[in-house]
Design an enzyme around this catalytic site. Structure first.
Site, PDB file in Angstrom:
ATOM      1  N   SER A  62       0.718  -1.425   0.050  1.00 30.21           N
ATOM      2  CA  SER A  62      -0.040  -0.340   0.277  1.00 30.21           C
ATOM      3  C   SER A  62       0.775   1.519  -0.012  1.00 30.21           C
ATOM      4  O   SER A  62       2.244   1.108   0.672  1.00 30.21           O
ATOM      5  CB  SER A  62      -0.779  -0.219   1.271  1.00 30.21           C
ATOM      6  OG  SER A  62      -1.659  -1.074   1.283  1.00 30.21           O
TER       7      SER A  62
HETATM    8  N1  SAH Z   1      -0.704  -5.073   4.375  1.00 30.94           N
HETATM    9  C1  SAH Z   1      -0.126  -5.511   3.087  1.00 30.94           C
HETATM   10  C2  SAH Z   1      -0.812  -5.034   1.696  1.00 30.94           C
HETATM   11  C3  SAH Z   1      -0.932  -5.884   0.779  1.00 30.94           C
HETATM   12  S1  SAH Z   1      -2.172  -6.149  -0.776  1.00 30.94           S
HETATM   13  C4  SAH Z   1       1.698  -4.476   2.666  1.00 30.94           C
HETATM   14  O1  SAH Z   1       1.920  -3.813   3.703  1.00 30.94           O
HETATM   15  O2  SAH Z   1       2.241  -4.957   1.728  1.00 30.94           O
HETATM   16  C5  SAH Z   1      -3.913  -7.663  -0.021  1.00 30.94           C
HETATM   17  C6  SAH Z   1      -2.743  -9.067   0.200  1.00 30.94           C
HETATM   18  O3  SAH Z   1      -3.936  -9.132   0.756  1.00 30.94           O
HETATM   19  C7  SAH Z   1      -2.115  -9.495  -0.718  1.00 30.94           C
HETATM   20  O4  SAH Z   1      -1.186 -10.506  -0.431  1.00 30.94           O
HETATM   21  C8  SAH Z   1      -3.208 -10.420  -0.633  1.00 30.94           C
HETATM   22  O5  SAH Z   1      -2.732 -12.219  -1.243  1.00 30.94           O
HETATM   23  C9  SAH Z   1      -4.044 -10.886   0.381  1.00 30.94           C
HETATM   24  N2  SAH Z   1      -5.281 -11.522   0.478  1.00 30.94           N
HETATM   25  C10 SAH Z   1      -6.891 -11.676  -0.323  1.00 30.94           C
HETATM   26  N3  SAH Z   1      -7.524 -12.592   0.371  1.00 30.94           N
HETATM   27  C11 SAH Z   1      -6.917 -12.867   0.942  1.00 30.94           C
HETATM   28  C12 SAH Z   1      -7.416 -13.589   2.155  1.00 30.94           C
HETATM   29  N4  SAH Z   1      -8.513 -14.246   2.157  1.00 30.94           N
HETATM   30  N5  SAH Z   1      -6.270 -14.437   3.335  1.00 30.94           N
HETATM   31  C13 SAH Z   1      -5.721 -14.013   3.343  1.00 30.94           C
HETATM   32  N6  SAH Z   1      -5.096 -12.953   2.625  1.00 30.94           N
HETATM   33  C14 SAH Z   1      -5.190 -12.724   1.103  1.00 30.94           C
END
Ligand code: SAH
Length: 216
Positions: A62
């Site tokens: 993000s």
């Molecule tokens: N907090 C992260 C943002 C990652 S983007 C950072 O600082 O980099 C969102 C993430 O959520 C992705 O890696 C995606 O694979 C994950 N995601 C999507 N659906 C999910 C689920 N049901 N359970 C766990 N992770 C999930």
């Protein structure tokens, strides 16, 4: 002569302070945490840019301001047990780990989870536990949590997560449509959520039982 330290200070100055983040602990940790170690090697010099960046598998780390905003919104004092859904790069998890007692973070993409685990180990975090599963079902064996943060777009706060949140606890998440959402801060009062919708945002989708279907 730390080039990244300089970029990080600029980031905090122009992206975080300028836009009204006031929580001193959030500002300090963002000044300190090496965001460039959480992005792929080939874009390391873009790490402090004012935007989300690709981290592989169609996912993103993000934008710094959004990380700061969500962290400020969940109001960490230091003694909280936090659940994060969407580990991704692990940057948000590390920020949380600096400001709370323990962080339980869930990622559905195996490789991202494993890379983040390695990062946490390398950087010396002992209070982050990574789970590989569908985060829309939460981590019932560790509930209840003082705070929950969902870092992927969700149609609603998944019911198991509401259940796993303590009374008076705070959940922050981008809630809305698959490609556009509002940042929601909600406080658990009885079995209801008291809701505050903030700014429009665009996150990658939460994929799972209480999220969206996998379209890839
Ligand atoms: N907090 C992260 C943002 C990652 S983007 C950072 O600082 O980099 C969102 C993430 O959520 C992705 O890696 C995606 O694979 C994950 N995601 C999507 N659906 C999910 C689920 N049901 N359970 C766990 N992770 C999930």
């Amino acid at each position: 002569m730390d080039k990244y330290k300089h970029l990080r200070e600029l980031m905090v100055e122009t992206q975080i302070l300028e836009r009204g983040i006031r929580d001193k602990r959030v500002i300090e940790v963002m000044k300190k945490l090496p965001r460039h170690l959480f992005v792929p090697e080939n874009i390391i010099d873009d790490a402090y840019d004012d935007r989300a960046l690709p981290i592989g598998h169609g996912q993103t780390i993000s934008q710094p301001y959004i990380v700061a905003l969500m962290t400020e919104l969940i109001e960490l004092k230091g003694d909280e047990k936090v659940l994060e859904i969407g580990t991704g790069s692990g940057y948000q998890s590390a920020i949380l780990a600096e400001l709370a007692r323990e962080v339980h973070t869930v990622e559905r993409v195996l490789q991202l989870a494993e890379e983040s685990r390695k990062r946490f180990e390398r950087l010396g975090y002992k209070n982050i536990k990574v789970y590989i599963r569908d985060g829309t079902e939460g981590v019932p064996e560790e509930a209840p949590f003082d705070r929950i943060i969902i870092t992927a777009a969700t149609p609603e706060i998944p019911p198991p997560l509401v259940e796993q949140l303590k009374e008076g606890g705070i959940v922050v998440a981008p809630v809305g449509e698959r490609y556009s959402q509002y940042m929601l801060k909600a406080i658990k009062k009885g079995n209801e959520l008291e809701r505050y919708y903030l700014i429009p945002v665009a996150f990658v989708p939460l994929i799972g039982k209480y999220g969206w279907k996998d379209e890839s």
